[in-house]
Structure formats: structure tokens, C-alpha cells
Design an enzyme around this catalytic site. Structure first.
Site, PDB file in Angstrom:
ATOM      1  N   CYS A   1       4.023  -1.958  -4.407  1.00 41.50           N
ATOM      2  CA  CYS A   1       4.339  -0.659  -5.004  1.00 41.50           C
ATOM      3  C   CYS A   1       5.096  -0.832  -6.321  1.00 41.50           C
ATOM      4  O   CYS A   1       4.947  -0.038  -7.246  1.00 41.50           O
ATOM      5  CB  CYS A   1       5.182   0.175  -4.054  1.00 41.50           C
ATOM      6  SG  CYS A   1       4.536   0.199  -2.374  1.00 41.50           S
TER       7      CYS A   1
ATOM      8  N   CYS B   1      -3.231   0.497  -2.267  1.00 49.17           N
ATOM      9  CA  CYS B   1      -3.086   1.766  -1.550  1.00 49.17           C
ATOM     10  C   CYS B   1      -3.826   2.916  -2.228  1.00 49.17           C
ATOM     11  O   CYS B   1      -3.947   3.993  -1.656  1.00 49.17           O
ATOM     12  CB  CYS B   1      -1.609   2.129  -1.444  1.00 49.17           C
ATOM     13  SG  CYS B   1      -0.862   2.348  -3.073  1.00 49.17           S
TER      14      CYS B   1
HETATM   15 FE1  FES Z   1       1.073   3.131  -2.727  1.00 51.45          FE
HETATM   16 FE2  FES Z   1       3.526   2.334  -2.376  1.00 51.45          FE
HETATM   17  S1  FES Z   1       2.040   2.628  -0.861  1.00 51.45           S
HETATM   18  S2  FES Z   1       2.542   2.828  -4.215  1.00 51.45           S
END
Ligand code: FES
Length: 142
Positions: A106, A36
Site C-alpha cells: 500500500c 489490490c
Molecule cells: Fe489497496 Fe492498501 S489494500 S492500497
């Protein structure tokens, strides 16, 4: 699609423990999440017996990253630098009552940042932490 979060995840997200900075940390690690692009920094204060006295984190990560880092920093406190390796992302997720599958990555952010901070400490203190691997992408700038 709505995701199911456990009460503990919601608690640690809405009331995160150990958020903040630390002056003169014994070890500091900053990592990015390849999935992400979020960033996490962990600071550790470690005493002469290699026991973690304090841990703090700062993140641009999502709610799941905040909750897992909050729990992970709670869990490493009082452990030795070696024992802190037991605080894996799995152990943290279990302590939180699980995470939705899409959010598992995450939880890696917390583990990797702690490992990077432990690596930094090991280098500074000359301690060998068995099983600790050099962080792939420590983006420490200090
Ligand atoms: Fe990036 Fe959870 S979406 S750390």
C-alpha cells in the site's frame, strides 16, 4: 487476523493531511496498485526554483494507503523535485513507525503516485530529475 498499527499510522489514517484536489497543479500523477486494484492520485504545486510548495492526494486506497500518502505528502513539501525522490516508501514507513508486512504494498502507491507527478512536472518544465524513472502505469486522464 488482527494487524498492529503504530500510533502514527492511526493518526494519519484518522486525520489525514493534504487530502483533496488542486487546480492547475505543476504535476499530477495517478497510479493503480496491481495487488489490490486501488487507485491513488497526487498533485504537486512546484515553484520556479523547483521547490514543492504544496502536495495533495486523493485515493480509493485502504487505511494504510491513506496514512502513507498523508505522511508522504507532508514529507515532500519544502523539498525540491530532485530531493523528493528521497521520500521513498521505506522512508515513509519509517516515519510512520512501520507497517504490517501485508500492508507494505500500500505504501508503494504513494511513492509511485509522487513519482508519476514528478515525471509529469519534469516533462512540463523541462527539468531533468536524476534517478526518476518513467512511471509504468500512469493512468492520468487529464
Ligand atoms: Fe489497496 Fe492498501 S489494500 S492500497
Amino acid at each position: 487476523m488482527a494487524m498492529d498499527y503504530s500510533e502514527k499510522v492511526i493518526d494519519h489514517f484518522t486525520n489525514p493531511r493534504n487530502v483533496g484536489d488542486m487546480e492547475n497543479p505543476s504535476g499530477c500523477g495517478t497510479v493503480g496498485n496491481a495487488v489490490c486494484g486501488d487507485i491513488m492520485r497526487v498533485y504537486l504545486d512546484i515553484d520556479e526554483s523547483h521547490v514543492i510548495r504544496d502536495a495533495k492526494f486523493k485515493t480509493f486506497g485502504c487505511g494504510a494507503a491513506i496514512a502513507t500518502s498523508s505522511m508522504a505528502t507532508v514529507m515532500v513539501k519544502g523539498k525540491t523535485a530532485q530531493e523528493a525522490l528521497e521520500v521513498t516508501n521505506r522512508a515513509v514507513m519509517e516515519a510512520l513507525g512501520g507497517l504490517p508486512r501485508a500492508k507494505v504494498h500500500c505504501s508503494l502507491l504513494a511513492e509511485e503516485a509522487i513519482h508519476a507527478a514528478l515525471w509529469d512536472y519534469a516533462e512540463k518544465s523541462g527539468l531533468t530529475i536524476e534517478g526518476l524513472e518513467k512511471p509504468k502505469a500512469d493512468i492520468n486522464d487529464d
